[in-house]
Design a protein around this motif. Structure first.
Motif, short mmCIF file in Angstrom:
data_model
loop_
_atom_site.label_atom_id
_atom_site.label_comp_id
_atom_site.label_asym_id
_atom_site.label_seq_id
_atom_site.Cartn_x
_atom_site.Cartn_y
_atom_site.Cartn_z
N TRP A 190 61.21 20.84 30.23
CA TRP A 190 62.47 21.28 30.77
C TRP A 190 63.44 20.88 29.87
O TRP A 190 64.80 20.80 29.91
N SER A 191 63.14 20.82 28.38
CA SER A 191 64.05 20.66 27.26
C SER A 191 65.23 21.43 27.26
O SER A 191 65.04 22.79 27.54
N ARG A 192 66.37 21.07 27.12
CA ARG A 192 67.51 21.69 26.89
C ARG A 192 67.99 21.82 25.39
O ARG A 192 68.91 22.57 25.05
N GLN A 193 67.23 21.22 24.52
CA GLN A 193 67.57 21.31 23.12
C GLN A 193 66.05 21.65 22.41
O GLN A 193 65.25 21.24 23.12
N PRO A 215 68.30 29.64 32.67
CA PRO A 215 69.35 29.33 31.48
C PRO A 215 69.51 28.03 31.13
O PRO A 215 69.53 27.01 31.77
N GLY A 216 69.79 27.77 29.59
CA GLY A 216 69.82 26.58 29.21
C GLY A 216 68.59 25.96 28.66
O GLY A 216 68.88 24.85 27.91
N LYS A 217 67.51 26.36 28.80
CA LYS A 217 66.28 25.69 28.70
C LYS A 217 66.20 26.35 27.34
O LYS A 217 66.40 27.41 26.81
N ALA A 218 65.60 25.45 26.28
CA ALA A 218 65.49 25.92 24.98
C ALA A 218 64.56 25.02 24.04
O ALA A 218 64.78 24.16 23.27
N GLU A 219 63.19 25.38 24.27
CA GLU A 219 62.16 24.53 23.67
C GLU A 219 61.79 24.98 22.00
O GLU A 219 61.44 24.16 21.26
N LEU A 220 62.14 26.22 21.72
CA LEU A 220 62.02 26.81 20.54
C LEU A 220 63.27 27.19 19.94
O LEU A 220 64.10 28.02 20.88
N ALA A 221 63.42 26.92 18.62
CA ALA A 221 65.04 27.05 18.35
C ALA A 221 64.84 28.65 17.78
O ALA A 221 64.09 29.42 17.66
N ALA A 222 66.25 29.14 17.64
CA ALA A 222 66.60 30.52 17.28
C ALA A 222 65.94 31.06 15.90
O ALA A 222 65.50 32.08 16.02
N LEU A 237 63.58 40.63 32.91
CA LEU A 237 63.74 39.59 33.38
C LEU A 237 64.11 38.35 32.32
O LEU A 237 64.87 37.73 32.48
N ALA A 238 63.26 38.59 31.09
CA ALA A 238 63.52 37.89 30.00
C ALA A 238 64.68 37.88 29.69
O ALA A 238 65.49 36.74 29.06
N SER A 239 65.39 39.28 29.32
CA SER A 239 66.84 39.31 29.02
C SER A 239 67.73 38.76 29.94
O SER A 239 68.99 38.35 29.58
N ARG A 240 67.58 38.90 31.15
CA ARG A 240 68.20 38.41 32.33
C ARG A 240 68.69 36.78 32.17
O ARG A 240 69.65 36.31 32.49
N VAL A 241 67.29 36.32 32.06
CA VAL A 241 67.44 34.72 32.11
C VAL A 241 68.37 34.29 30.83
O VAL A 241 68.90 33.33 30.94
N GLY A 242 68.41 35.30 29.53
CA GLY A 242 69.36 34.92 28.59
C GLY A 242 68.79 33.87 27.68
O GLY A 242 69.62 33.37 26.79
N VAL A 243 67.55 33.51 27.72
CA VAL A 243 67.09 32.44 26.82
C VAL A 243 66.66 32.86 25.41
O VAL A 243 66.69 32.13 24.45
N LEU A 244 66.26 34.17 25.65
CA LEU A 244 65.26 34.59 24.26
C LEU A 244 66.21 35.71 23.75
O LEU A 244 66.98 36.39 24.48
#
Length: 304
Positions: A190-193, A215-222, A237-244
């Motif tokens: 569930w990592s947010r960092q 939104p807000g989840k971030a297991e792997l850095a940019a 769907l991946a774009s809509r979630v906005g994590v990637l």
């Protein structure tokens, strides 16, 4: 009459090999459905979120699914809900299935499928987050390729130790240590960092991240995502979630040979699925058909 399938019922009828076959076929054909799946998520005035996935559709399956989940990260289990399996002929509610079990199976096994397609020849498996989905990732991957060793890390030392004992692995203290030891890394947290940055990795490694579905989840850095060949299950769907960032390919494109995937042993690759409604149907239908054949589950008349 509606068939009720509990966690115990589902674990009795689901087998990794049959589920992997259903998911593989689904990735090849699901894009031909004219009706796109939807993922609706909302925050709650409680310590959790609600998510609905609708409709689960696949060519050749005369039914559809509607899934409603509650996600409460601090709870055990963290995910609770139901999957409704409806007849495509008249809308009859054929079955109600425990969504936590189906979700763990379809998420973990679809991730194993993507991992096997993208990972290089290395055979040391790393796990970050030793929960139910990681359990199915490891079980599914074992049905697809051999491994020489397994390392695991979790925020709960007891959970990590139990996972390592079940799978003949050893416990490490951080995600970075897992990445240092492993050829392919499976994360489900569930990592947010960010847990892993580019500096923590080396050329040729593969990473599968299940923590990209909200939104807000971030297991792997940019910087790691930018440096890797990024494959998702569904671009929209991946774009809509906005994590990637924008993906290079989808898993369906790899399975249909529309994209080559990994092209050399030095590529870094990432598979980051959001989770799709048709995957719920693929496993729900597999479970329903076998339960019908074997007389498992309990029938109730919801209209009585």
């Amino acid at each position: 009459m509606t068939l009720l399938l509990t966690r115990g019922d589902l674990e009795a009828v689901l087998e990794p090999e049959a589920c992997l076959d259903a998911l593989r076929d689904g990735f090849r054909t699901a894009d031909s459905e004219s009706i796109a799946g939807q993922r609706v998520r909302t925050d709650l005035p409680f310590p959790g979120t609600a998510t609905a996935l609708i409709p689960g559709l696949l060519p050749g399956v005369p039914a559809y699914t509607v899934k409603v989940n509650a996600k409460f990260p601090a709870a055990r289990p963290a995910l609770r809900g139901v999957i409704c399996l409806h007849s495509g002929t008249d809308g009859e509610l054929l079955a109600l299935l425990d969504s936590a079990t189906v979700t763990a199976w379809r998420a973990g096994l679809a991730a194993a499928l993507g991992t096997d397609l993208l990972a290089g020849p290395g055979d040391v498996v790393g796990v970050v987050g030793a929960g139910a989905q990681a359990e199915l990732m490891v079980r599914g991957l074992a049905a697809l390729r051999p491994r020489s060793a397994l390392v695991v890390q979790d925020t709960s030392a007891d959970r990590a130790a139990e996972f390592a004992a079940r799978h003949g692995g050893r416990v490490l203290s951080s995600a970075a240590e897992v990445a240092m030891a492993a050829d392919l890394v499976l994360s489900a947290t569930w990592s947010r960092q960010p847990l892993l940055h580019l500096r923590d990795t080396r050329p040729g490694q593969h990473f599968t991240s299940l923590g990209v579905d909200e939104p807000g989840k971030a297991e792997l850095a940019a910087d790691l995502l930018d440096a890797a060949l990024l494959v998702v299950d569904d671009r929209e769907l991946a774009s809509r979630v906005g994590v990637l960032p924008p993906a290079d390919a989808t898993l369906g494109e790899l399975l249909r040979s529309e994209h080559p995937g990994r092209t050399n042993d030095t590529d870094r690759t990432v598979y980051a699925p959001v989770g799709l409604p048709w995957q719920d149907l693929a496993l729900a239908w597999t479970a329903y058909e076998r339960a019908e054949r074997e007389g498992l589950g309990r029938r109730v008349d919801l209209l009585a």
